[in-house]
Design a protein around this motif. Structure first.
Motif, PDB file in Angstrom:
ATOM      1  N   SER A  92       0.757  -1.420  -0.162  1.00  0.00           N
ATOM      2  CA  SER A  92       0.201  -0.032  -0.016  1.00  0.00           C
ATOM      3  C   SER A  92       0.928   1.388  -0.235  1.00  0.00           C
ATOM      4  N   ARG A  93       0.597   2.202  -0.728  1.00  0.00           N
ATOM      5  CA  ARG A  93       1.283   3.530  -0.892  1.00  0.00           C
ATOM      6  C   ARG A  93       1.214   4.335   0.629  1.00  0.00           C
ATOM      7  N   GLY A  94       0.260   3.880   1.483  1.00  0.00           N
ATOM      8  CA  GLY A  94       0.157   4.517   2.784  1.00  0.00           C
ATOM      9  C   GLY A  94       1.086   3.794   3.846  1.00  0.00           C
ATOM     10  N   GLU A  95       1.619   2.728   3.362  1.00  0.00           N
ATOM     11  CA  GLU A  95       2.515   2.050   4.269  1.00  0.00           C
ATOM     12  C   GLU A  95       3.899   2.155   3.982  1.00  0.00           C
ATOM     13  N   LEU A  96       4.317   2.895   2.945  1.00  0.00           N
ATOM     14  CA  LEU A  96       6.048   2.844   2.598  1.00  0.00           C
ATOM     15  C   LEU A  96       6.496   3.868   3.427  1.00  0.00           C
ATOM     16  N   VAL A  97       6.877   3.196   4.848  1.00  0.00           N
ATOM     17  CA  VAL A  97       7.586   3.986   5.691  1.00  0.00           C
ATOM     18  C   VAL A  97       8.930   4.319   5.483  1.00  0.00           C
ATOM     19  N   GLU A  98       9.429   5.311   6.386  1.00  0.00           N
ATOM     20  CA  GLU A  98      10.771   5.564   6.528  1.00  0.00           C
ATOM     21  C   GLU A  98      11.199   5.599   8.035  1.00  0.00           C
ATOM     22  N   ILE A  99      11.981   4.668   8.224  1.00  0.00           N
ATOM     23  CA  ILE A  99      12.455   4.116   9.764  1.00  0.00           C
ATOM     24  C   ILE A  99      13.396   5.209   9.965  1.00  0.00           C
ATOM     25  N   GLY A 100      13.908   5.174  11.218  1.00  0.00           N
ATOM     26  CA  GLY A 100      14.951   6.026  11.672  1.00  0.00           C
ATOM     27  C   GLY A 100      16.479   5.860  10.869  1.00  0.00           C
ATOM     28  N   THR A 112       4.269 -11.423  -9.190  1.00  0.00           N
ATOM     29  CA  THR A 112       4.032 -11.229  -7.793  1.00  0.00           C
ATOM     30  C   THR A 112       4.370 -12.424  -6.857  1.00  0.00           C
ATOM     31  N   ARG A 113       5.635 -11.781  -6.320  1.00  0.00           N
ATOM     32  CA  ARG A 113       6.173 -12.904  -5.192  1.00  0.00           C
ATOM     33  C   ARG A 113       5.517 -12.823  -3.903  1.00  0.00           C
ATOM     34  N   ALA A 114       5.033 -11.522  -3.518  1.00  0.00           N
ATOM     35  CA  ALA A 114       4.544 -11.544  -2.117  1.00  0.00           C
ATOM     36  C   ALA A 114       3.614 -10.152  -2.085  1.00  0.00           C
ATOM     37  N   LEU A 115       2.753 -10.233  -1.011  1.00  0.00           N
ATOM     38  CA  LEU A 115       2.077  -9.211  -0.420  1.00  0.00           C
ATOM     39  C   LEU A 115       2.465  -8.825   0.825  1.00  0.00           C
ATOM     40  N   LEU A 116       2.928  -7.305   0.849  1.00  0.00           N
ATOM     41  CA  LEU A 116       3.512  -6.923   2.171  1.00  0.00           C
ATOM     42  C   LEU A 116       2.625  -5.710   2.773  1.00  0.00           C
ATOM     43  N   LYS A 117       2.642  -5.918   4.235  1.00  0.00           N
ATOM     44  CA  LYS A 117       1.983  -5.161   4.862  1.00  0.00           C
ATOM     45  C   LYS A 117       2.924  -4.587   6.060  1.00  0.00           C
ATOM     46  N   VAL A 118       2.818  -3.178   6.153  1.00  0.00           N
ATOM     47  CA  VAL A 118       3.774  -2.728   6.902  1.00  0.00           C
ATOM     48  C   VAL A 118       3.030  -1.872   8.186  1.00  0.00           C
ATOM     49  N   HIS A 119       3.292  -2.130   9.268  1.00  0.00           N
ATOM     50  CA  HIS A 119       2.489  -1.231  10.431  1.00  0.00           C
ATOM     51  C   HIS A 119       3.101  -0.176  10.722  1.00  0.00           C
TER      52      HIS A 119
END
Length: 360
Positions: A73-81, A119-126
């Motif tokens: 999801s575009r809303g889960e393309l996070v940047e971590i520290g 497609t190799r995987a579906l990814l969900k990012v908290h």
């Protein structure tokens, strides 16, 4: 926790059974020390530990998705520290990012429409360090896992901070637990061993055994493996959860669990002690952001001791910060605040000595 510190110290003193099996007398697996505990606590089939959660995500995507597409999801393309971004990690793994949905709204149909032969995987990012609020919609872990099973595609979840206990009774809302994700049917999930879990820095990977076996055989697994000190501290931390004493033993959880009334009493006690050495103080109410890459936007009520400086709050803050044992305060209304939620009882004598010195 003290138990984790003792375990790390004990294992560093001499011989250990890091890769020795006492039952067979042959070579053992270093992860056996924590794998059974992790599986028992979470209900997962298999487990693996690497040096942090960024490494866990890197290993998972490298082993399972290299050369193919990963739908996120575009809303889960996070940047971590440290400016590490999810798209950059995917590129380093040799995977192709396939964005779906909008920043604020992603539906299950968006994932379905994007699935193709590559497609190799579906990814969900908290989104453990930010929140998108307002006109929003996202796909639950359970719904995404069901879609993955129906299409024969593994579903991966990056849980970020990772939590083993329901924090709702402590006033923290909406933070998913690791057990929630396992029950939802995630094939592979990863999270940090520190942060909300409260152990040493580590990246913990859980999931279905066939996928975890692939990860354990991947060359990167050895490059990212943890040493005996980390494993000993992690095992001791997990044992506190198994014993039901995590809220009392693990510092981050015991801090979160303190009630406002307990904190007010502690603040009043410290005020009296500081008044005895000639320091002008007052008990004030505060709000604590949890921080640490977890539960953003949420705060907990607390109490602090506000110290009135002789000259300026900035000068006093600098004096305290530059001591051999630094004391970090925050400034509000030209006073230095000592927040009781973040202080250990063993800290108070050091704090009193610091103010005696600054007063003189």
């Amino acid at each position: 926790s003290r138990r984790a510190l003792r375990a790390a110290e004990d294992v560093s003193r001499g011989y250990s059974t890091l890769e020795y099996d006492l039952t067979t007398g042959g070579r053992g697996q270093r992860y056996a020390h924590v794998e059974s505990l992790l599986c028992r606590l979470t209900g997962a089939e298999s487990a693996l530990v690497v040096n942090n959660n960024a490494a866990a995500v890197l290993l998972t995507l490298s082993a399972l998705t290299a050369g193919g597409e990963v739908i996120t999801s575009r809303g889960e393309l996070v940047e971590i520290g440290g400016s590490f971004r999810m798209p950059d990690i995917m590129a380093a793994c040799g995977a192709v990012l396939r964005e779906v949905g909008a920043t604020n709204k992603t539906r299950l149909s968006d994932y379905e429409a994007a699935i193709g032969e590559n497609t190799r995987a579906l990814l969900k990012v908290h989104t453990s360090n930010y929140r998108i609020v307002g006109f929003t919609e996202s796909v639950s872990a359970a719904a995404l896992a069901e879609l993955g099973r129906a299409r024969g595609i593994p579903v991966i979840e990056d849980l970020g901070s990772g939590c083993f206990v329901d924090l709702t009774p402590l006033g923290i809302q909406g933070e998913p637990t690791v057990q929630d994700s396992v029950r939802a049917g995630m094939d592979v999930l990863s999270f940090s061993g520190d942060k909300l879990l409260g152990g040493p820095q580590a990246g913990i990977i859980l999931g279905r055994k066939p996928y975890l076996d692939i990860l354990k055989r991947h060359p990167l697994a050895r490059a990212m493996r943890v040493d005996k000190l980390t494993l000993a501290a992690l095992e001791a931390t997990l044992q506190a959860y198994a014993d039901g004493t995590a809220l009392q033993e693990i510092p981050v959880l015991s801090m979160l669990a303190q009630t406002p009334e307990e904190l007010r009493q502690q603040a009043e006690s410290l005020c009296r002690r500081m008044g005895g050495i000639g320091v002008t103080t007052e008990v004030v109410s505060t709000e604590n952001p949890v921080g640490g890459g977890a539960v953003p936007t949420q705060t907990l009520p607390s109490f602090a001791v506000a110290v009135a400086p002789r000259d300026s709050a900035a000068a006093l803050e600098a004096q305290l910060r530059q001591r051999p044992v630094p004391i970090i305060v925050r400034i509000a209304h030209d006073r230095c605040l000592l927040d009781m939620r973040t202080l250990f009882p063993a800290d108070l004598d050091e704090i009193l000595q610091a103010f005696r010195e600054t007063a003189s």
